[in-house]
Each structure stands twice: as structure tokens, then as C-alpha cells.
Design an enzyme around this catalytic site. Structure first.
Site, PDB file in Angstrom:
ATOM      1  N   LYS A 187      76.718  38.311  26.709  1.00 36.66           N
ATOM      2  CA  LYS A 187      75.607  37.624  27.389  1.00 36.66           C
ATOM      3  C   LYS A 187      74.691  36.949  26.364  1.00 36.66           C
ATOM      4  CE  LYS A 187      76.217  41.202  30.749  1.00 36.66           C
ATOM      5  NZ  LYS A 187      76.965  40.496  31.785  1.00 36.66           N
ATOM      6  N   ASP A 231      70.925  50.953  28.024  1.00 27.82           N
ATOM      7  CA  ASP A 231      71.921  49.879  28.150  1.00 27.82           C
ATOM      8  C   ASP A 231      71.170  48.556  28.027  1.00 27.82           C
ATOM      9  OD1 ASP A 231      73.731  47.953  28.922  1.00 27.82           O
ATOM     10  OD2 ASP A 231      74.263  48.873  30.835  1.00 27.82           O
ATOM     11  N   TRP A 246      74.128  48.663  37.609  1.00 25.29           N
ATOM     12  CA  TRP A 246      74.711  49.071  36.323  1.00 25.29           C
ATOM     13  C   TRP A 246      74.290  50.471  35.916  1.00 25.29           C
ATOM     14  CZ3 TRP A 246      78.982  46.973  35.337  1.00 25.29           C
ATOM     15  CH2 TRP A 246      79.222  45.644  35.674  1.00 25.29           C
TER      16      TRP A 246
HETATM   17  C1  LIG Z   1      73.696  45.666  32.153  1.00 25.37           C
HETATM   18  C2  LIG Z   1      75.182  45.788  32.126  1.00 25.37           C
HETATM   19  N1  LIG Z   1      75.741  46.936  31.704  1.00 25.37           N
HETATM   20  C3  LIG Z   1      77.073  47.103  31.658  1.00 25.37           C
HETATM   21  C4  LIG Z   1      77.921  46.093  32.050  1.00 25.37           C
HETATM   22  C5  LIG Z   1      79.404  46.325  31.992  1.00 25.37           C
HETATM   23  O1  LIG Z   1      79.932  45.642  30.939  1.00 25.37           O
HETATM   24  P1  LIG Z   1      81.514  45.445  30.734  1.00 25.37           P
HETATM   25  O2  LIG Z   1      81.982  44.549  31.826  1.00 25.37           O
HETATM   26  O3  LIG Z   1      81.595  44.839  29.383  1.00 25.37           O
HETATM   27  O4  LIG Z   1      82.134  46.789  30.802  1.00 25.37           O
HETATM   28  C6  LIG Z   1      77.405  44.877  32.465  1.00 25.37           C
HETATM   29  C7  LIG Z   1      78.295  43.758  32.854  1.00 25.37           C
HETATM   30  O5  LIG Z   1      77.904  42.714  33.269  1.00 25.37           O
HETATM   31  C8  LIG Z   1      75.999  44.719  32.520  1.00 25.37           C
HETATM   32  O6  LIG Z   1      75.442  43.575  32.940  1.00 25.37           O
END
Ligand SMILES: Cc1ncc(COP(=O)(O)O)c(C=O)c1O
Length: 374
Positions: free
Chosen positions: A201, A177, A108
Site C-alpha cells: 500500500k 498492524d 482486519w
Molecule cells: C490493514 C490490513 N491488514 C492486513 C491485511 C492482509 O494483508 P495480506 O493480504 O498481505 O495478507 C490487509 C490487506 O489489505 C490490510 O489492509
């Protein structure tokens, strides 16, 4: 008896994830008529006083839960964590030749860095490893003086790596994040410039992304920043610049209230330690069967990742594990497609009892596996 409680799976999915049953049942009760409005939230104008009030309550409970200082704006936006991978550089890049530091500990943060490269120069704080298993010692980090910001992911959902500390970046704004561990422990918001978090989540359903941004950092977006990603525009409009995901905000409000009722982030932290402790202790006790993929200090409380049968994972044994768990109604335990193996996601709504059930199965499975091998 509601007729479905015993039919609901034990859902260890990484997100969209389990929601508290209390929240689902309240939403069910209120679906056709929200409070005294005569409307479903699904039918409600985002310009109505009803929605404005609900949005205000959601924000104020959230502020209370995290003790968010007054000089921080809170926004409920669309576009997911992925939208924020672009919003962060577009709002925070500064100077003629902007540089941002990215701490890459999993897929991520890596995706965020790849997106940011479209808008500025990205410096990797330490070289990107082939495999994500740890967080390199601080002495190996190289931060850029004068960087626009430093970015990291507090909990890597796919790789199961969680920061047990908040990086110290001095005067350089820290961007985090927190999509997969927000509201699972107390945090000092004043250490951050910007926090981003998808709701699906720990705090709600898919469709809404929370942004907490320090006031002095907003209002200087790049001229080409899409208006929908501009923090100042969204903050000034109290998150209703355009049509917000009204129902997702409503569900998130219910989850915030549920968390508050249970004792807030402090209580969530205690629970998360108990739950992840149960899984990791089985992994350690049966260390000839289960092989953790992350070094101990950085193992996630939210997403426990491990292989079965061997360090690289034995596909057949892992498949037997998923089938056996499935027969007991425990689902979504497969690791992220880029990692493989097992991933046990234990967000706020997962109960200690549910994790106990999995831990018991893991012990039985390990004993059986040993017997078959000998
Ligand atoms: C830590 C993290 N950041 C960003 C994201 C991306 O999120 P989205 O699918 O809502 O764009 C996720 C998705 O699982 C994630 O686990």
C-alpha cells in the site's frame, strides 16, 4: 515524453496500490542489470554479497525513516499481513493459559483475532459492533491484566477507520498492524512491542511484509510455531533464513529512498492531510449527496469511505459515480465488498494533483445530482 505517462490511470486502489512513477522508471532502467552486478535483481542469489548489501541498505534507510531504536529487530518476510495474524500469537503467547487482548475496529483486526483464537484465548477489549463506524471511548475498554499482548490495527483499510492516537497499554506489549498507514507519519516506535505491515500500500509491492519487533519479545516462540514465522530465526538470519521475495524487497528499498528524498514520514503526513482534507471537505460541503461512514475523529487519511445518494447508499447513483470517474481515467474507487459504497485510497504515491482531480469531479457530480433530484 515516455509514451505512457498520459496513459496511466489515476489509481485509487486499496492495494496493491499505485507506486511512484520515479520508482517504476528506475526499476525499469535497472531491470536487466542492477548497478554493476551484471544481473537483474530477479536473477540474483539471496546469498550473494550484492543481495546482502541491498537488503542492508533497505533496512538502514527504513530504520532512519522511522528512527527505529537499536533494541528493535527489522525483518522482511513473506506471508502477508495474514501470515502475521498467526505469527503474532505464535511468537508472543506466554504462560499456561495465554490470553491476548484484541481491539476490533474493522474487518482486519477481526480477522487477526479469529486467527489468534486457534492459539490462545482472545479477549475483546470492547464488544464487537455490528457496524464499524467509530472507536469507543477509552473508558469503555477492558484490558486484561497479565495479557500476553494487546493487538490493534492502526488503519482499517476496508472500513476507513484510523487511530488518531497510540493506545496506552502500560507494560503489556502493544502489537500493531500498520499495513495501510506505515510511513505516512512519524511514530514513536518505543511505544510498540511488535509492528507488522504488508508493503503493497504505502511502501512497495506485494510479496514482502515488514516486521519490527522489540528484542526482548523474540526467542520465545511456541514450539509448534512454523520456523518460517519464528521472529528469532528470521531476525538472526537477517531475513534470509529461506529465499526472500528478492524483487519485492528491492522495490521497497526504492520506495524507502523515494520517501527519504521527499522529506520522510513528516512530508508524507503533510501530504496525506492535504489529500484526505480535500476529499472530506467535499463530502462535508455536499452533505445531502455524500454520507461519510465513519465518525469524524476516526476518519482515515488513507482510505476515505462514504456512501452516495443516501446514508445506506443508492446503488444506481453510486454506479453512475464510478462510471463518471472511470471516464476521467480514475479507477478502483469501489468500497470493500463487505462495506460497499465508495473508498478513496490515498497512499503515499498518490499525488495532491490526482486527489484534486477527484475532488473536482465529486463537486460536479454532486451539483448534477442535486439538479436531477429537484
Ligand atoms: C490493514 C490490513 N491488514 C492486513 C491485511 C492482509 O494483508 P495480506 O493480504 O498481505 O495478507 C490487509 C490487506 O489489505 C490490510 O489492509
Amino acid at each position: 515524453m515516455n509514451g505512457y505517462a498520459d496513459k496511466r490511470a489515476i489509481n485509487f486502489g486499496p492495494g496493491p496500490a499505485k507506486l511512484p512513477l520515479d520508482v517504476l522508471e528506475r526499476a525499469q532502467r535497472e531491470l536487466c542489470c542492477f548497478e554493476q552486478t551484471g544481473l537483474s535483481v530477479l536473477e540474483m542469489s539471496h546469498r550473494s554479497t550484492h543481495y546482502a548489501e541491498m537488503n542492508k541498505v533497505a533496512e538502514s534507510v527504513f530504520r532512519r525513516l522511522l528512527s527505529i531504536p537499536n533494541n528493535y529487530k527489522v525483518m522482511f518476510l513473506q506471508g502477508g499481513g495474514t501470515g502475521q495474524f498467526s505469527a503474532v500469537p505464535l511468537n508472543l503467547l506466554r504462560g499456561e493459559k495465554p490470553v491476548a487482548d484484541y481491539i476490533i475496529t474493522g474487518n482486519w483486526s477481526n480477522k487477526a483475532a479469529t486467527e489468534a483464537k486457534k492459539y490462545l484465548s482472545v479477549n475483546y477489549v470492547f464488544p464487537k459492533p455490528d457496524k464499524f463506524t467509530t472507536i469507543p471511548d477509552r473508558s469503555e475498554w477492558k484490558l486484561t491484566p497479565g495479557a500476553s499482548y494487546v493487538y490493534y490495527c492502526a488503519n482499517e483499510t476496508a472500513h476507513g477507520i484510523e487511530f488518531p492516537f497510540i493506545p496506552d497499554t502500560g507494560d503489556i506489549p502493544l502489537v500493531c498492524d500498520m499495513s495501510s498507514n506505515i510511513l505516512t507519519k512519524e511514530i514513536d516506535i518505543s511505544k510498540f512491542g511488535v509492528i507488522i505491515a504488508g508493503a503493497q500500500k504505502n511502501i512497495g509491492s506485494a510479496g514482502v511484509t515488514v516486521v519490527i519487533a522489540r528484542e526482548d519479545l523474540i526467542g520465545k516462540a511456541h514450539p509448534l510455531c512454523p520456523i518460517i514465522l519464528d521472529y528469532k530465526v528470521n531476525a538472526d538470519a537477517s531475513s534470509v533464513y529461506n529465499t526472500p521475495p528478492v524483487y519485492s524487497v528491492y522495490i521497497m528499498k526504492l520506495v524507502f529512498e523515494w520517501i527519504e528524498q521527499l522529506g520522510g514520514p513528516q512530508a508524507m503526513e503533510m501530504n496525506s492531510k492535504a489529500k484526505s482534507g480535500l476529499i472530506y471537505s467535499v463530502v462535508e460541503e455536499y452533505n445531502d449527496v455524500y454520507f461519510p461512514t465513519v465518525e469524524k475523529p476516526y476518519r482515515s487519511r488513507m482510505n476515505a469511505t462514504f456512501r452516495i445518494g443516501s446514508r445506506e447508499g443508492d446503488a444506481e447513483v453510486e454506479q453512475n459515480f464510478f462510471s463518471g470517474a472511470g471516464k476521467l481515467n480514475m479507477i478502483s474507487l469501489k468500497g470493500h465488498r463487505s462495506v460497499g459504497g465508495v473508498r478513496v485510497s490515498m497512499y503515499n504515491a498518490i499525488t495532491v494533483e490526482e486527489v484534486q482531480c477527484l475532488a473536482k469531479f465529486m463537486k460536479e457530480f454532486a451539483v448534477q445530482h442535486r439538479q436531477q433530484k429537484n
